[in-house]
Design a protein around this motif. Structure first.
Motif, PDB file in Angstrom:
ATOM      1  N   TYR A 133     -28.653  10.518 -43.109  1.00 46.67           N
ATOM      2  CA  TYR A 133     -29.141  11.170 -41.773  1.00 46.67           C
ATOM      3  C   TYR A 133     -30.472  11.123 -41.591  1.00 46.67           C
ATOM      4  O   TYR A 133     -31.526  10.850 -42.659  1.00 46.67           O
ATOM      5  CB  TYR A 133     -28.807  12.822 -41.854  1.00 46.67           C
ATOM      6  CG  TYR A 133     -29.404  13.359 -43.052  1.00 46.67           C
ATOM      7  CD1 TYR A 133     -29.016  13.820 -44.268  1.00 46.67           C
ATOM      8  CD2 TYR A 133     -30.740  14.136 -42.749  1.00 46.67           C
ATOM      9  CE1 TYR A 133     -29.458  14.277 -45.312  1.00 46.67           C
ATOM     10  CE2 TYR A 133     -31.536  14.751 -43.780  1.00 46.67           C
ATOM     11  CZ  TYR A 133     -30.835  14.717 -45.188  1.00 46.67           C
ATOM     12  OH  TYR A 133     -31.396  15.223 -45.952  1.00 46.67           O
ATOM     13  N   LEU A 138     -29.708  12.543 -36.204  1.00 48.87           N
ATOM     14  CA  LEU A 138     -29.111  11.010 -36.503  1.00 48.87           C
ATOM     15  C   LEU A 138     -28.310  10.961 -37.619  1.00 48.87           C
ATOM     16  O   LEU A 138     -28.810  11.068 -38.971  1.00 48.87           O
ATOM     17  CB  LEU A 138     -30.142  10.133 -36.081  1.00 48.87           C
ATOM     18  CG  LEU A 138     -31.168  10.360 -35.084  1.00 48.87           C
ATOM     19  CD1 LEU A 138     -32.207   9.202 -35.298  1.00 48.87           C
ATOM     20  CD2 LEU A 138     -30.496  10.132 -33.777  1.00 48.87           C
ATOM     21  N   ALA A 187     -24.940   9.404 -40.226  1.00 49.71           N
ATOM     22  CA  ALA A 187     -24.248   8.207 -40.595  1.00 49.71           C
ATOM     23  C   ALA A 187     -23.126   9.087 -41.653  1.00 49.71           C
ATOM     24  O   ALA A 187     -23.680   9.214 -42.915  1.00 49.71           O
ATOM     25  CB  ALA A 187     -25.051   6.978 -41.376  1.00 49.71           C
ATOM     26  N   PRO A 188     -21.860   8.812 -41.138  1.00 50.45           N
ATOM     27  CA  PRO A 188     -21.381   8.329 -39.944  1.00 50.45           C
ATOM     28  C   PRO A 188     -21.360   9.333 -38.956  1.00 50.45           C
ATOM     29  O   PRO A 188     -21.548  10.755 -39.131  1.00 50.45           O
ATOM     30  CB  PRO A 188     -19.879   8.397 -40.261  1.00 50.45           C
ATOM     31  CG  PRO A 188     -19.554   9.235 -41.348  1.00 50.45           C
ATOM     32  CD  PRO A 188     -20.779   9.320 -42.442  1.00 50.45           C
ATOM     33  N   ASP A 189     -21.513   9.018 -37.747  1.00 50.80           N
ATOM     34  CA  ASP A 189     -21.560   9.828 -36.504  1.00 50.80           C
ATOM     35  C   ASP A 189     -20.276  10.227 -36.057  1.00 50.80           C
ATOM     36  O   ASP A 189     -19.741   9.391 -35.139  1.00 50.80           O
ATOM     37  CB  ASP A 189     -22.554   9.177 -35.573  1.00 50.80           C
ATOM     38  CG  ASP A 189     -22.756  10.015 -34.356  1.00 50.80           C
ATOM     39  OD1 ASP A 189     -23.291   9.573 -33.268  1.00 50.80           O
ATOM     40  OD2 ASP A 189     -22.781  11.507 -34.229  1.00 50.80           O
ATOM     41  N   LEU A 190     -19.607  11.323 -36.413  1.00 45.72           N
ATOM     42  CA  LEU A 190     -18.262  11.509 -36.089  1.00 45.72           C
ATOM     43  C   LEU A 190     -18.306  12.946 -35.568  1.00 45.72           C
ATOM     44  O   LEU A 190     -19.243  13.766 -35.811  1.00 45.72           O
ATOM     45  CB  LEU A 190     -17.379  11.471 -37.274  1.00 45.72           C
ATOM     46  CG  LEU A 190     -17.202  10.102 -38.110  1.00 45.72           C
ATOM     47  CD1 LEU A 190     -16.471  10.407 -39.338  1.00 45.72           C
ATOM     48  CD2 LEU A 190     -16.689   8.967 -37.035  1.00 45.72           C
ATOM     49  N   THR A 244     -18.611  15.414 -38.524  1.00 46.31           N
ATOM     50  CA  THR A 244     -19.732  15.632 -39.056  1.00 46.31           C
ATOM     51  C   THR A 244     -20.893  16.211 -38.257  1.00 46.31           C
ATOM     52  O   THR A 244     -21.751  16.945 -38.473  1.00 46.31           O
ATOM     53  CB  THR A 244     -20.440  14.255 -39.394  1.00 46.31           C
ATOM     54  OG1 THR A 244     -20.493  13.364 -38.365  1.00 46.31           O
ATOM     55  CG2 THR A 244     -19.955  13.616 -40.679  1.00 46.31           C
ATOM     56  N   ARG A 245     -20.801  15.956 -36.794  1.00 47.55           N
ATOM     57  CA  ARG A 245     -21.689  16.585 -35.821  1.00 47.55           C
ATOM     58  C   ARG A 245     -21.261  18.256 -35.812  1.00 47.55           C
ATOM     59  O   ARG A 245     -22.264  19.116 -35.800  1.00 47.55           O
ATOM     60  CB  ARG A 245     -21.268  16.023 -34.442  1.00 47.55           C
ATOM     61  CG  ARG A 245     -21.791  14.735 -34.255  1.00 47.55           C
ATOM     62  CD  ARG A 245     -21.788  14.362 -32.677  1.00 47.55           C
ATOM     63  NE  ARG A 245     -22.130  12.953 -32.387  1.00 47.55           N
ATOM     64  CZ  ARG A 245     -22.624  12.561 -31.188  1.00 47.55           C
ATOM     65  NH1 ARG A 245     -22.199  13.460 -30.086  1.00 47.55           N
ATOM     66  NH2 ARG A 245     -23.121  11.465 -31.004  1.00 47.55           N
ATOM     67  N   GLY A 251     -26.982  11.519 -32.423  1.00 50.12           N
ATOM     68  CA  GLY A 251     -26.651   9.943 -32.248  1.00 50.12           C
ATOM     69  C   GLY A 251     -26.333   9.309 -33.593  1.00 50.12           C
ATOM     70  O   GLY A 251     -26.631  10.103 -34.711  1.00 50.12           O
ATOM     71  N   PRO A 252     -25.927   8.061 -33.648  1.00 52.04           N
ATOM     72  CA  PRO A 252     -25.902   7.306 -34.781  1.00 52.04           C
ATOM     73  C   PRO A 252     -27.175   7.065 -35.391  1.00 52.04           C
ATOM     74  O   PRO A 252     -28.198   6.826 -34.959  1.00 52.04           O
ATOM     75  CB  PRO A 252     -25.148   5.980 -34.413  1.00 52.04           C
ATOM     76  CG  PRO A 252     -25.551   5.996 -32.936  1.00 52.04           C
ATOM     77  CD  PRO A 252     -25.632   7.255 -32.304  1.00 52.04           C
ATOM     78  N   LEU A 253     -27.217   7.057 -36.612  1.00 50.40           N
ATOM     79  CA  LEU A 253     -28.386   6.688 -37.569  1.00 50.40           C
ATOM     80  C   LEU A 253     -28.353   5.225 -37.658  1.00 50.40           C
ATOM     81  O   LEU A 253     -27.331   4.629 -38.297  1.00 50.40           O
ATOM     82  CB  LEU A 253     -28.318   7.166 -39.261  1.00 50.40           C
ATOM     83  CG  LEU A 253     -29.672   6.912 -39.823  1.00 50.40           C
ATOM     84  CD1 LEU A 253     -31.050   7.352 -39.326  1.00 50.40           C
ATOM     85  CD2 LEU A 253     -29.283   7.535 -41.414  1.00 50.40           C
ATOM     86  N   LEU A 254     -29.422   4.431 -36.999  1.00 58.90           N
ATOM     87  CA  LEU A 254     -29.483   3.034 -36.988  1.00 58.90           C
ATOM     88  C   LEU A 254     -30.358   2.501 -38.451  1.00 58.90           C
ATOM     89  O   LEU A 254     -31.137   3.260 -38.824  1.00 58.90           O
ATOM     90  CB  LEU A 254     -30.142   2.603 -35.794  1.00 58.90           C
ATOM     91  CG  LEU A 254     -29.298   2.775 -34.265  1.00 58.90           C
ATOM     92  CD1 LEU A 254     -30.257   2.437 -33.235  1.00 58.90           C
ATOM     93  CD2 LEU A 254     -28.053   2.361 -34.515  1.00 58.90           C
TER      94      LEU A 254
END
Length: 453
Positions: free
Chosen positions: A375, A388, A390-393, A396-397, A423-426
């Motif tokens: 994160y 942010l 990972a995973p962005d589900l 998890t949010r 948002g998703p962690l890139l």
């Protein structure tokens, strides 16, 4: 004396700097400081100007107003005693990073204290907002290598030197600090962080190091990618060492210790029991209280002369451990390095006054989120916090919302005025230090008084 022999000599000399009482340690610092401040003020126009501006004599150096990294960089040409210009230093260091060739050095200017001498140059990664350049002279490089060898090689030191030492560094930039002390018994392998993770994992396995050094996030990624190594010690550098990373690295590679190092110098090292101690035999620390047992260091390097550090304020947050260490050292013990000062978040409290939210609170909260692998929490505005994930589900949010809001409420922040965005962690750019908690907004913070515990 060549670099390798000089490094071993400094490593042996380091054994005489194990002070068992604060009185002996502080007397040693006074002796070094007297000569160091006198020499630096005579050779560094910037330092001499600071004393004049403050109306202080050299013996009053502990009352000198602190300087910052931004100020150091702005006055770089007058600060360093090798007569080097920041433009030339940056050009060489940036070219080295672009070309991945770190063998270049600069020569001290003809009228300087280090005329004609080779000077190692490099850059910090700038995670605190200001990228710093560093300069290291020949003797400083040799001493640095000796001190590091003494503290990082597993005890007993003398017998350990009789066996080959294979050091693998996973770093953004290699620098001559390591290469210079290579010998038949001590070998260094630089594993470039810009290489793909599978390649790095294979290279690490092939290197078979006895000492493995790198950022914990990188080491853990290589472990997950199948790297196999059995070093006598794993040395965590460049990032905050999280408990989950320590546990994974110890299970996968071996015992883990930390080193606290920055552009400003070698600041803390592990003892024979693996505990982290401030490097007080070489650096004087004043500490500013930040509350809740947290301190911000102001350092005076008692040895470094090419790029002197006299009353230089760092951006880090330290927690100290007052428990006596079994090693017997009087040097203060570091319980935790929390990260950069600008990683502390600032939100409005219920009363309207600013509330500081330390990184530990958010890390602890997000570490409780099931199935969350990684994160980053970023404050982008006074009332906005990006998470942010990972995973962005959805799951998890939802869990992150519950844990983070509970943590913020415990700090006294007004959670009704804090907007959470997701948002998703890139993936981070190659070679970038990991920062799990950061503040991108410019928020004022009140000054704090300075004391020495």
């Amino acid at each position: 004396m060549n670099d390798a022999l000089a490094a071993v000599w400094h490593a042996l000399a380091e054994g005489r700097l194990h002070f068992r009482t604060r009185a002996a340690l502080e007397a040693h610092q006074v002796r070094l400081a007297r000569e160091q401040v006198r020499w630096v003020a005579a050779h560094s126009p910037a330092v001499a100007a600071r004393f004049r501006s403050a109306g202080l004599g050299l013996g009053q150096w502990r009352s000198l107003p602190p300087t910052s990294k931004a100020e150091m960089m702005a006055d770089f040409d007058r600060l360093n005693t090798a007569g080097l210009h920041l433009a030339d230093v940056l050009a060489l260091a940036r070219s080295a990073e672009d070309q991945r060739d770190f063998s270049g050095q600069l020569r001290g200017a003809s009228q300087s204290a280090f005329a004609g001498q080779p000077i190692t140059v490099g850059l910090s990664s700038g995670t605190s907002g200001t990228q710093g350049a560093f300069l290291v002279g020949v003797q400083e490089r040799q001493r640095w290598a000796g001190v590091v060898l003494r503290h990082l090689l597993p005890p007993p030191f003398f017998s350990r030197l009789l066996r080959p030492v294979r050091v693998a560094f996973l770093l953004r930039a290699e620098g001559g600090l390591y290469r210079s002390v290579q010998s038949r018994r001590i070998s260094f392998t630089f594993l470039d962080l810009l290489r793909p993770v599978p390649e790095l994992a294979a290279a690490l396995t092939a290197a078979d190091p006895t000492l493995l050094v790198g950022p914990p996030s990188v080491l853990r990624a290589l472990l997950d990618a199948g790297a196999q190594a059995n070093p006598e010690r794993v040395v965590s550098v460049a990032e905050v060492l999280e408990p989950d990373d320590r546990a994974a690295l110890e299970a996968g590679f071996g015992p883990v210790v930390q080193v606290y190092q920055a552009t400003e110098g070698l600041l803390a090292l592990p003892c024979t029991h693996g505990n982290l101690h401030l490097n007080e035999a070489h650096v004087h620390f004043d500490l500013e209280p930040l509350g809740d047992g947290r301190w911000r260091p102001i350092i005076t390097d008692l040895r470094r002369r090419v790029q002197p550090m006299i009353r230089h304020r760092l951006d880090d947050i330290l927690q100290l451990d007052d428990t006596p260490c079994a090693c017997g050292s009087a040097a203060r013990r570091v319980a935790r390095i929390e990260g950069r000062q600008d990683d502390a978040l600032l939100f409005a409290g219920a009363s309207g006054q600013p509330v500081t939210v330390w990184p530990d609170f958010l890390r602890a909260a997000l570490n409780r989120v099931p199935e969350l692998r990684e994160y980053r929490a970023e404050q982008s505005a006074p009332g906005t916090l990006w998470l942010l994930l990972a995973p962005d589900l959805p799951s998890t949010r939802a869990a992150a919302t519950t844990e983070v809001r509970a943590a913020l409420a415990r700090t006294g922040a007004d959670t009704e005025r804090i907007h959470l965005l997701f948002g998703p962690l890139l993936p981070a750019p190659p070679g970038t230090k990991r920062r799990r908690v950061s503040r991108r907004s410019v928020l004022p913070s009140p000054p704090v008084p300075e004391v020495t515990p």
